[in-house]
Design a protein around this motif. Structure first.
Motif, PDB file in Angstrom:
ATOM      1  N   UNK A  90       0.803  -1.215   0.000  1.00  0.00           N
ATOM      2  CA  UNK A  90       0.000   0.000   0.000  1.00  0.00           C
ATOM      3  C   UNK A  90       0.846   1.280   0.000  1.00  0.00           C
ATOM      4  N   UNK A  91       2.118   1.162   0.328  1.00  0.00           N
ATOM      5  CA  UNK A  91       2.945   2.349   0.555  1.00  0.00           C
ATOM      6  C   UNK A  91       3.937   2.596  -0.579  1.00  0.00           C
ATOM      7  N   UNK A  92       4.338   3.839  -0.713  1.00  0.00           N
ATOM      8  CA  UNK A  92       5.408   4.197  -1.634  1.00  0.00           C
ATOM      9  C   UNK A  92       6.740   3.730  -1.033  1.00  0.00           C
ATOM     10  N   UNK A 111       8.717   3.110  -6.354  1.00  0.00           N
ATOM     11  CA  UNK A 111       7.320   2.821  -6.674  1.00  0.00           C
ATOM     12  C   UNK A 111       6.412   3.757  -5.884  1.00  0.00           C
ATOM     13  N   UNK A 112       5.484   4.391  -6.597  1.00  0.00           N
ATOM     14  CA  UNK A 112       4.512   5.274  -5.967  1.00  0.00           C
ATOM     15  C   UNK A 112       3.119   4.680  -6.156  1.00  0.00           C
ATOM     16  N   UNK A 113       2.430   4.478  -5.065  1.00  0.00           N
ATOM     17  CA  UNK A 113       1.081   3.894  -5.101  1.00  0.00           C
ATOM     18  C   UNK A 113      -0.003   4.967  -5.056  1.00  0.00           C
ATOM     19  N   UNK A 114       0.379   6.190  -4.721  1.00  0.00           N
ATOM     20  CA  UNK A 114      -0.572   7.285  -4.531  1.00  0.00           C
ATOM     21  C   UNK A 114      -0.550   8.226  -5.731  1.00  0.00           C
ATOM     22  N   UNK A 115      -1.726   8.652  -6.166  1.00  0.00           N
ATOM     23  CA  UNK A 115      -1.855   9.483  -7.364  1.00  0.00           C
ATOM     24  C   UNK A 115      -1.066  10.781  -7.247  1.00  0.00           C
ATOM     25  N   UNK A 116      -1.182  11.452  -6.116  1.00  0.00           N
ATOM     26  CA  UNK A 116      -0.520  12.747  -5.950  1.00  0.00           C
ATOM     27  C   UNK A 116       0.992  12.629  -6.085  1.00  0.00           C
ATOM     28  N   UNK A 149      24.242  10.377 -17.894  1.00  0.00           N
ATOM     29  CA  UNK A 149      25.469  10.026 -17.154  1.00  0.00           C
ATOM     30  C   UNK A 149      25.633   8.517 -16.982  1.00  0.00           C
ATOM     31  N   UNK A 150      25.358   7.772 -18.042  1.00  0.00           N
ATOM     32  CA  UNK A 150      25.549   6.330 -17.995  1.00  0.00           C
ATOM     33  C   UNK A 150      24.463   5.573 -17.265  1.00  0.00           C
ATOM     34  N   UNK A 151      23.373   6.259 -16.923  1.00  0.00           N
ATOM     35  CA  UNK A 151      22.213   5.637 -16.273  1.00  0.00           C
ATOM     36  C   UNK A 151      20.999   5.769 -17.182  1.00  0.00           C
ATOM     37  N   UNK A 152      20.114   4.779 -17.130  1.00  0.00           N
ATOM     38  CA  UNK A 152      18.852   4.847 -17.861  1.00  0.00           C
ATOM     39  C   UNK A 152      17.706   4.894 -16.872  1.00  0.00           C
ATOM     40  N   UNK A 153      16.771   5.788 -17.125  1.00  0.00           N
ATOM     41  CA  UNK A 153      15.599   6.000 -16.278  1.00  0.00           C
ATOM     42  C   UNK A 153      14.365   5.453 -16.999  1.00  0.00           C
ATOM     43  N   UNK A 154      13.809   4.371 -16.476  1.00  0.00           N
ATOM     44  CA  UNK A 154      12.622   3.751 -17.046  1.00  0.00           C
ATOM     45  C   UNK A 154      11.406   4.163 -16.206  1.00  0.00           C
ATOM     46  N   UNK A 155      10.479   4.887 -16.795  1.00  0.00           N
ATOM     47  CA  UNK A 155       9.289   5.320 -16.059  1.00  0.00           C
ATOM     48  C   UNK A 155       8.039   4.681 -16.658  1.00  0.00           C
ATOM     49  N   UNK A 156       7.310   3.959 -15.822  1.00  0.00           N
ATOM     50  CA  UNK A 156       6.039   3.352 -16.209  1.00  0.00           C
ATOM     51  C   UNK A 156       4.934   3.914 -15.321  1.00  0.00           C
ATOM     52  N   UNK A 157       3.878   4.404 -15.939  1.00  0.00           N
ATOM     53  CA  UNK A 157       2.724   4.933 -15.208  1.00  0.00           C
ATOM     54  C   UNK A 157       1.505   4.084 -15.556  1.00  0.00           C
ATOM     55  N   UNK A 158       0.776   3.672 -14.518  1.00  0.00           N
ATOM     56  CA  UNK A 158      -0.425   2.847 -14.694  1.00  0.00           C
ATOM     57  C   UNK A 158      -1.641   3.633 -14.212  1.00  0.00           C
ATOM     58  N   UNK A 159      -2.614   3.806 -15.113  1.00  0.00           N
ATOM     59  CA  UNK A 159      -3.798   4.595 -14.787  1.00  0.00           C
ATOM     60  C   UNK A 159      -4.977   3.734 -14.328  1.00  0.00           C
ATOM     61  N   UNK A 160      -4.782   2.446 -14.216  1.00  0.00           N
ATOM     62  CA  UNK A 160      -5.918   1.544 -13.949  1.00  0.00           C
ATOM     63  C   UNK A 160      -5.805   0.806 -12.618  1.00  0.00           C
ATOM     64  N   UNK A 161      -4.858   1.174 -11.767  1.00  0.00           N
ATOM     65  CA  UNK A 161      -4.648   0.465 -10.509  1.00  0.00           C
ATOM     66  C   UNK A 161      -5.800   0.718  -9.537  1.00  0.00           C
ATOM     67  N   UNK A 162      -6.198  -0.342  -8.830  1.00  0.00           N
ATOM     68  CA  UNK A 162      -7.251  -0.233  -7.825  1.00  0.00           C
ATOM     69  C   UNK A 162      -6.779  -0.925  -6.547  1.00  0.00           C
ATOM     70  N   UNK A 163      -6.815  -0.205  -5.422  1.00  0.00           N
ATOM     71  CA  UNK A 163      -6.478  -0.762  -4.115  1.00  0.00           C
ATOM     72  C   UNK A 163      -7.708  -0.651  -3.215  1.00  0.00           C
ATOM     73  N   UNK A 164      -8.168  -1.781  -2.704  1.00  0.00           N
ATOM     74  CA  UNK A 164      -9.334  -1.770  -1.802  1.00  0.00           C
ATOM     75  C   UNK A 164     -10.490  -0.952  -2.379  1.00  0.00           C
ATOM     76  N   UNK A 165     -10.749  -1.190  -3.661  1.00  0.00           N
ATOM     77  CA  UNK A 165     -11.851  -0.511  -4.371  1.00  0.00           C
ATOM     78  C   UNK A 165     -11.593   0.971  -4.603  1.00  0.00           C
ATOM     79  N   UNK A 166     -10.346   1.424  -4.394  1.00  0.00           N
ATOM     80  CA  UNK A 166     -10.009   2.822  -4.639  1.00  0.00           C
ATOM     81  C   UNK A 166      -9.072   2.913  -5.839  1.00  0.00           C
ATOM     82  N   UNK A 167      -9.479   3.711  -6.821  1.00  0.00           N
ATOM     83  CA  UNK A 167      -8.647   3.890  -8.014  1.00  0.00           C
ATOM     84  C   UNK A 167      -7.448   4.772  -7.685  1.00  0.00           C
TER      85      UNK A 167
END
Length: 233
Positions: A90-92, A111-116, A149-167
């Motif tokens: 449940x937590x970031x 990992x961020x679980x919260x929309x804000x 600087x020799x690092x790659x940043x992979x960002x994936x955003x999911x708009x359909x996640x639901x936790x305990x019936x909360x989008x």
């Protein structure tokens, strides 16, 4: 009496300044400042990491949900669903991937679980690196890549996640040392797979400044329009 009136604003100003300095000093760690690889001790000296007893591409996985470990570009990404800051489901959180042979951290995943906080992360990356040519999007997910600087940043955003019936809009940022081949290739899959095709083409191209946009134009000329169907330009 005049002296007392003059001193009061000065004392108040000094107090405000002191509080401001303390606030700044309290945030003495920022994930965005890390250039991988780094020594394991540079992180473990600051935070207690919990061993996940799990390996990814030969690297040991450790987790932290501490508030001070969750800053990126000065933004606090601390938060959780249903006020559950100690539950990874449940937590970031941030995970560090450590090569125990060298005691080096070769990657980390935020990992961020919260929309804000997910929106904060997106804006922070855009502010730090600007627009990326690798930006694939559909109604449910989006994938972006930056290199620095020799690092790659992979960002994936999911708009359909639901936790305990909360989008919730959730984020997954994985930062990898490009020379950590096993982990790098492991992560270069799914929505990031088209970028791997570009890297192959780049190796074969004589133009040292060959960009992803060049690759897309070549694919279009060859009739491979599927590379262009979902890209955001």
């Amino acid at each position: 009496m005049l002296k007392s009136r003059t001193a009061a604003p000065i004392v108040l100003s000094l107090l405000v300044m002191s509080m401001f300095i303390q606030s700044c000093n309290s945030q003495n760690f920022d994930l965005s400042s890390i250039v991988l690889p780094v020594k394991e001790s540079s992180i473990t000296s600051k935070f207690q990491l919990e061993d996940q007893n799990f390996q990814v591409a030969g690297l040991d996985e450790y987790i932290s949900m501490e508030k001070d470990a969750l800053y990126f570009e000065g933004e606090s990404l601390y938060g959780s669903i249903d006020n559950s800051p100690n539950t990874s489901y449940m937590a970031n959180f941030v995970k560090f991937y450590i090569d125990k042979k060298t005691n080096q951290i070769e990657a980390y995943k935020l990992e961020t679980k919260t929309t804000q906080e997910t929106k904060k992360l997106e804006k922070a990356l855009e502010a730090k690196f600007g627009k990326t040519f690798y930006h694939y999007k559909d109604p449910s997910m989006t994938f972006r890549i930056w290199e620095s600087k020799g690092n790659t940043y992979f960002l994936e955003i999911n708009y359909t996640t639901v936790y305990n019936d909360k989008a919730s809009v959730t984020g997954d940022l994985c930062v990898v040392n490009n020379k950590a081949d096993g982990f790098y290739n492991y992560y270069m899959a799914g929505g990031f797979g088209y970028y791997q095709d570009y890297l192959r083409a780049k190796k074969e191209n004589l133009n040292k400044n060959y960009t992803y946009n060049d690759f897309l134009n070549e694919m279009k000329e060859e009739g491979n329009d599927y590379y262009l169907n979902k890209i955001v330009r």
